[in-house]
Design a protein around this motif. Structure first.
Motif, PDB file in Angstrom:
ATOM      1  N   GLU A 160     -96.731  17.669   1.316  1.00  0.00           N
ATOM      2  CA  GLU A 160     -97.505  17.189   0.232  1.00  0.00           C
ATOM      3  C   GLU A 160     -97.604  18.861  -0.565  1.00  0.00           C
ATOM      4  O   GLU A 160     -97.850  19.682   0.234  1.00  0.00           O
ATOM      5  CB  GLU A 160     -98.939  16.643   0.249  1.00  0.00           C
ATOM      6  N   TRP A 161     -97.469  18.840  -1.913  1.00  0.00           N
ATOM      7  CA  TRP A 161     -97.944  20.174  -2.680  1.00  0.00           C
ATOM      8  C   TRP A 161     -99.332  20.517  -2.309  1.00  0.00           C
ATOM      9  O   TRP A 161    -100.117  19.805  -2.751  1.00  0.00           O
ATOM     10  CB  TRP A 161     -97.328  20.033  -4.016  1.00  0.00           C
ATOM     11  N   LEU A 162     -99.641  21.743  -1.730  1.00  0.00           N
ATOM     12  CA  LEU A 162    -100.911  22.213  -1.933  1.00  0.00           C
ATOM     13  C   LEU A 162    -100.906  23.565  -2.696  1.00  0.00           C
ATOM     14  O   LEU A 162     -99.814  24.150  -3.085  1.00  0.00           O
ATOM     15  CB  LEU A 162    -101.287  22.461  -0.374  1.00  0.00           C
ATOM     16  N   MET A 164     -96.253  24.388   0.807  1.00  0.00           N
ATOM     17  CA  MET A 164     -95.609  23.188   1.543  1.00  0.00           C
ATOM     18  C   MET A 164     -95.665  23.436   3.096  1.00  0.00           C
ATOM     19  O   MET A 164     -95.214  24.338   3.452  1.00  0.00           O
ATOM     20  CB  MET A 164     -94.159  22.824   1.152  1.00  0.00           C
ATOM     21  N   ALA A 165     -96.482  22.453   3.646  1.00  0.00           N
ATOM     22  CA  ALA A 165     -96.138  22.451   5.240  1.00  0.00           C
ATOM     23  C   ALA A 165     -95.331  21.470   5.684  1.00  0.00           C
ATOM     24  O   ALA A 165     -95.343  20.324   5.366  1.00  0.00           O
ATOM     25  CB  ALA A 165     -97.743  22.270   5.757  1.00  0.00           C
ATOM     26  N   VAL A 219     -93.337  29.954  -3.954  1.00  0.00           N
ATOM     27  CA  VAL A 219     -93.595  28.815  -2.848  1.00  0.00           C
ATOM     28  C   VAL A 219     -93.488  29.655  -1.425  1.00  0.00           C
ATOM     29  O   VAL A 219     -92.875  30.512  -1.019  1.00  0.00           O
ATOM     30  CB  VAL A 219     -92.506  27.846  -2.938  1.00  0.00           C
ATOM     31  N   ILE A 220     -94.610  29.044  -0.603  1.00  0.00           N
ATOM     32  CA  ILE A 220     -94.696  29.360   0.687  1.00  0.00           C
ATOM     33  C   ILE A 220     -94.202  28.131   1.642  1.00  0.00           C
ATOM     34  O   ILE A 220     -94.971  26.943   1.226  1.00  0.00           O
ATOM     35  CB  ILE A 220     -96.279  29.868   0.793  1.00  0.00           C
ATOM     36  N   TRP A 257     -86.033  17.506   5.648  1.00  0.00           N
ATOM     37  CA  TRP A 257     -85.267  17.826   4.502  1.00  0.00           C
ATOM     38  C   TRP A 257     -85.753  17.282   3.417  1.00  0.00           C
ATOM     39  O   TRP A 257     -85.667  17.710   2.359  1.00  0.00           O
ATOM     40  CB  TRP A 257     -83.840  16.976   5.118  1.00  0.00           C
ATOM     41  N   LYS A 258     -86.563  16.103   3.437  1.00  0.00           N
ATOM     42  CA  LYS A 258     -87.123  15.539   2.389  1.00  0.00           C
ATOM     43  C   LYS A 258     -88.188  16.814   1.605  1.00  0.00           C
ATOM     44  O   LYS A 258     -88.301  17.057   0.377  1.00  0.00           O
ATOM     45  CB  LYS A 258     -87.939  14.441   2.450  1.00  0.00           C
ATOM     46  N   ASP A 259     -88.997  17.470   2.366  1.00  0.00           N
ATOM     47  CA  ASP A 259     -89.794  18.397   2.074  1.00  0.00           C
ATOM     48  C   ASP A 259     -89.114  19.618   1.575  1.00  0.00           C
ATOM     49  O   ASP A 259     -89.661  20.140   0.402  1.00  0.00           O
ATOM     50  CB  ASP A 259     -90.659  19.176   3.451  1.00  0.00           C
ATOM     51  N   LEU A 260     -87.829  19.931   2.051  1.00  0.00           N
ATOM     52  CA  LEU A 260     -87.250  21.096   1.678  1.00  0.00           C
ATOM     53  C   LEU A 260     -86.528  20.767   0.219  1.00  0.00           C
ATOM     54  O   LEU A 260     -86.370  21.565  -0.658  1.00  0.00           O
ATOM     55  CB  LEU A 260     -86.106  21.456   2.608  1.00  0.00           C
TER      56      LEU A 260
END
Length: 288
Positions: free
Chosen positions: A239-241, A249-250, A214-215, A268-271
């Motif tokens: 969003e997953w890219l 993930m950006a 993951v990046i 935090w939701k992204d992480l």
């Protein structure tokens, strides 16, 4: 008799609790990260890889050493692809180098004078962390503290990034952290296109060598550079890219969170999505 903490440790605990409270976390559970004792892998001299035992509280979950899909009843999200703008990618002219290593990349950069950023540089900031990391964070460029120490994310934004990483159940040494440009732009301005195009080839090589699962791109500059897009980060943040066969993930840059604390909840939701992808234990939801 109650245990007494040193002033520095007490301050660190208070800072951590405030950070968790900003994220909406108020209940804590013992052994939140599953896996018990694990083995951290270090890159030794040459090509030999030597296992090293680490204490339970700092060990990586077994799923990080050999990632496994999380069990869930919900269908897996389908990665989306950000369409690139017309014209060649910054990376298309860069061939993947056989038997490349981080050491070779650093040697190739050398005492770089390829763009004008070197004129105000104190120290070149290459990157830091685990060369076999499953997770790579990409930022924009060094600031004043990074320029003085030669390490990425060590100032106020870096302290916040460290808290974010630890909230995921990891340590900085478990991940790899680098930037789009390796020298500090004057007055921390945004890197200019010629500076980005000059330095980005080294970033690509770093990612190719590490081969993360993951990046995470921190901020608009990192996201636009890696994805080669002109779209605003708000259009695809969280969003997953898919990028070169890897999940990307950006999310917002820690410096942005210092100016806009309410955005910490979004990050935090992204992480947590990243944690699920890597097989890390997610925090238990509290009952309302």
């Amino acid at each position: 008799m109650a245990e007494r903490f040193s002033p520095s440790l007490q301050q660190k605990i208070e800072d951590r609790l405030r950070y968790y409270e900003d994220l909406g976390i108020r209940l804590f559970y013992k052994n939140r990260v599953a896996g018990g004792n694990g083995a951290a892998i270090e890159e030794a001299s040459g090509t030999e890889v030597v296992p090293r035992r680490v204490p339970e509280e700092t060990a990586l979950p077994k799923t990080m050493m050999k990632p496994a899909a999380m069990k869930t009843s919900a269908p897996a999200p389908v990665p989306i692809v950000v369409p690139p703008p017309a014209g060649p990618s910054l990376f298309e002219a860069v061939d993947k180098i056989t038997d490349d290593t981080l050491l070779k990349i650093r040697e190739d950069i050398g005492d770089c004078t390829r763009c004008k950023l070197h004129k105000g540089r104190n120290k070149l900031v290459f990157g830091d962390g685990n060369p076999k990391a499953q997770l790579v964070f990409v930022g924009e460029g060094p600031g004043a503290d990074e320029d003085m120490q030669g390490l990425p994310f060590v100032g106020r934004a870096g302290k916040l990034l460290t808290q974010m990483i630890e909230a995921m159940g990891l340590q900085r040494r478990d991940v790899y952290i680098c930037n789009v440009v390796k020298c500090r732009p004057p007055e921390n301005r945004t890197p200019e296109p010629d500076e980005v195009s000059t330095c980005s080839a080294f970033l690509l090589r770093q990612i190719d060598v590490i081969q993360p699962k993951v990046i995470v791109c921190l901020g608009a500059v990192a996201a636009k550079t890696v994805l080669n897009t002109t779209r605003g980060i708000s259009q695809f943040r969280g969003e997953w890219l898919e990028w070169r066969g890897r999940k990307l993930m950006a999310t917002y840059h820690p410096a942005y969170l210092l100016r806009n604390p309410p955005a910490k909840a979004d990050v935090w939701k992204d992480l947590q999505k990243v944690m699920a992808e890597l097989g890390l234990a997610l925090p238990k939801k509290t009952k309302s």
